[in-house]
Design an enzyme around this catalytic site. Structure first.
Site, mmCIF file in Angstrom:
data_model
loop_
_atom_site.group_PDB
_atom_site.id
_atom_site.type_symbol
_atom_site.label_atom_id
_atom_site.label_comp_id
_atom_site.label_asym_id
_atom_site.label_seq_id
_atom_site.Cartn_x
_atom_site.Cartn_y
_atom_site.Cartn_z
ATOM 1 N N LYS A 21 0.845 -1.196 0.000
ATOM 2 C CA LYS A 21 0.000 0.000 0.000
ATOM 3 C C LYS A 21 0.878 1.243 0.000
ATOM 4 O O LYS A 21 1.918 1.284 0.662
ATOM 5 C CB LYS A 21 -0.918 -0.017 1.228
ATOM 6 N N SER A 68 -9.661 2.158 2.878
ATOM 7 C CA SER A 68 -8.779 2.875 1.968
ATOM 8 C C SER A 68 -7.794 1.966 1.232
ATOM 9 O O SER A 68 -7.147 2.397 0.282
ATOM 10 C CB SER A 68 -8.004 3.928 2.769
ATOM 11 N N SER A 128 -9.994 -0.184 7.094
ATOM 12 C CA SER A 128 -9.414 -0.019 5.753
ATOM 13 C C SER A 128 -8.725 -1.242 5.170
ATOM 14 O O SER A 128 -8.322 -1.221 4.012
ATOM 15 C CB SER A 128 -8.438 1.166 5.750
#
Length: 485
Positions: free
Chosen positions: A79, A154, A178
């Site tokens: 990420k 996210s 997330s």
């Protein structure tokens, strides 16, 4: 059949027998990325040249060494809020569009020590603020199951990349859901570890008391292997816990005879779709058939979790994001006449709307005259939410419910209504406020879209979560379903 249809233990065996090479695995990853990522748009930055070079080095090592770890040669996506030395890290924000870190996050160091291969950085909501990855400053990631729907957020890029078969593993971060929410939307396995289980050093901070890095994978077993590598005390992170890391894979016995499950009535009530509710009840029947028992309980302060979270997380964000000022790194405006104007213009032009909204909310909550009424009160409610979990865990082994109230929603469906968007995390946020671990695993489909089952455990008891998740996975085939791209 893709190589990534195999579990990591099976790929490890193939490497050991010299039936495949590390270069084969890395080639498979980039081949798939080039085939489908134009549609999915999970990756922001590829690390192709360096990854192929590392694969060759590892193949040489493979030829001479007989013993190597289970993540040896495995491609992984990271990420884009986890710093990677020499590989652009943007947090999906224009304010960091050109940021090239000079060090690796601790989790990246541990992956490198395990000889995993980083193939690229994954899209996300800007600074991890969002539930759909629509807040990225660069591109819109799409759900591999339906390209007109969001992948969640996210960590939407991480979940979408694993679901699309671009990588067998990805790292995400979870502040209010997330990792778990996008895992549910994309039909993969995502774990938020106990706060302090995994080092946050090198994770660009959103809300420091809530953020936690965790693994996203296709299977529970693979998830356990990845957590094993990234967990443990880190002197570079003062919130990292000095707690022994158990052998998570040994917990995957399939035996849940006598296990006591709590099902909060608040998690199956108003706002949860009937189809999702039924999927969870069906999953509980499967677990009953394996010897577990369940009872309905109450987490009475859950109704305050959403408001509590957004006050606390936004307050921490307003402080953490003050460092992005255009002076030391990242974007700097060309339109300023003096220093103060440069600060203001840089932040105004560099941050997206959702980030600015949360900075303003947090600054307000911390301001003189409002601190006691908002921030301090929210901290007290957080303590009550944590006590709710502790009370339930005195009698039960795990808490189970849906991960999200509905399956993935359409792109653009909720962007004009922030409160409706925020409510999508209503079932995951309490876990972060309490600091306990939680996992999402696939438990069904509604109109061809995956549904996630959330299993929540006691502090530092990821092993029991994995045991329950693995038992359910072995009794069903939801994890074997793949999207058609």
């Amino acid at each position: 059949m893709s190589l990534f249809d195999y579990r990591v233990s099976e790929l490890h065996s193939l490497l050991h027998k010299k039936e495949i090479s590390v270069s084969d695995l890395v080639d498979e990853s980039f081949k798939r990325i080039h085939e489908v990522d134009e549609k999915v748009q999970a990756f922001l930055t590829l690390n192709e040249e360096q990854a192929r070079a590392k694969a060759k080095e590892l193949d040489e090592k493979l030829a001479t060494e007989k013993e190597f770890g289970l993540l040896f040669g495995m491609p992984i996506g990271i990420k884009d809020n986890i710093v990677t030395k020499g590989l652009r890290t943007t947090c999906a924000s224009k304010i960091l569009y050109n940021f090239d870190p000079i060090y690796d996050a601790t989790v990246v160091e541990r992956l490198n020590e395990a000889d995993a291969v980083t193939v690229g950085k994954l899209n996300m909501d800007e600074f991890a603020m969002g539930s759909s990855t629509e807040n990225s400053g660069f591109q819109l990631t799409r759900n591999p199951w339906d390209l007109e729907r969001v992948p969640g957020g996210s960590s939407g890029g991480s979940a979408a990349a694993v679901a699309a078969g671009e990588v067998p593993f990805a790292l995400g971060s979870d502040t209010g859901g997330s990792i778990r929410q996008p895992a549910a939307f994309c039909g993969v396995v995502g774990l938020k570890p106990t706060y302090g289980r995994v080092s946050r050093y090198g994770l660009v901070a959103f809300a420091s008391s809530l953020d936690q890095i965790g693994p996203i994978t296709r299977t529970v077993e693979d998830n356990a292997y990845l957590l094993q590598v990234i967990s443990g005390l880190d002197p570079m992170d003062s919130t990292s816990a000095n707690v022994d890391v158990p052998d998570y894979v040994s917990a995957l016995t399939g035996d849940i005879q006598g296990l006591k499950i709590a099902v909060p009535k608040e998690y199956l009530g108003e706002g949860v779709s009937e189809e999702v509710r039924q999927s969870v009840l069906d999953a509980l029947k499967v677990l009953e058939g394996l010897g577990a028992t369940w009872e309905e309980v109450s987490l009475p302060h859950s109704k305050y979790a959403l408001a509590t979270y957004y006050l606390l997380a936004s307050s921490e964000a307003s402080a953490n994001l003050a460092r992005f000022d255009g002076v030391r790194y990242g974007y700097r405006t060309d339109h300023a006449k003096n220093l103060m104007e440069m600060y203001k213009q840089t932040r105004s032009e560099g941050f997206g709307n959702e980030v600015k909204r949360r900075i303003m909310l947090g600054t307000f909550a911390l301001s003189s005259g409002y601190y006691d009424a908002y921030y301090k009160k929210a901290q007290k409610v957080r303590t009550l939410i944590k006590q709710d979990f502790e009370n339930v865990f005195e009698k039960y082994d795990v808490i189970i419910g849906p991960t999200t109230p509905t399956p993935a929603f359409k792109i653009g469906e909720k962007t004009s209504d922030p409160l409706t968007m925020y409510a999508n995390d209503i079932l995951t946020i309490p876990v972060n406020l309490a600091g306990v671990p939680g996992i999402s695993i696939p438990c069904g489909f509604v109109n061809g879209l995956p549904v996630g089952l959330q299993i929540i455990g006691k502090h530092f008891d990821e092993s029991t979560i994995y045991r329950v998740a693995h038992a359910f996975e072995q009794a069903t085939d939801y994890h074997k379903q793949k999207p058609t791209l």
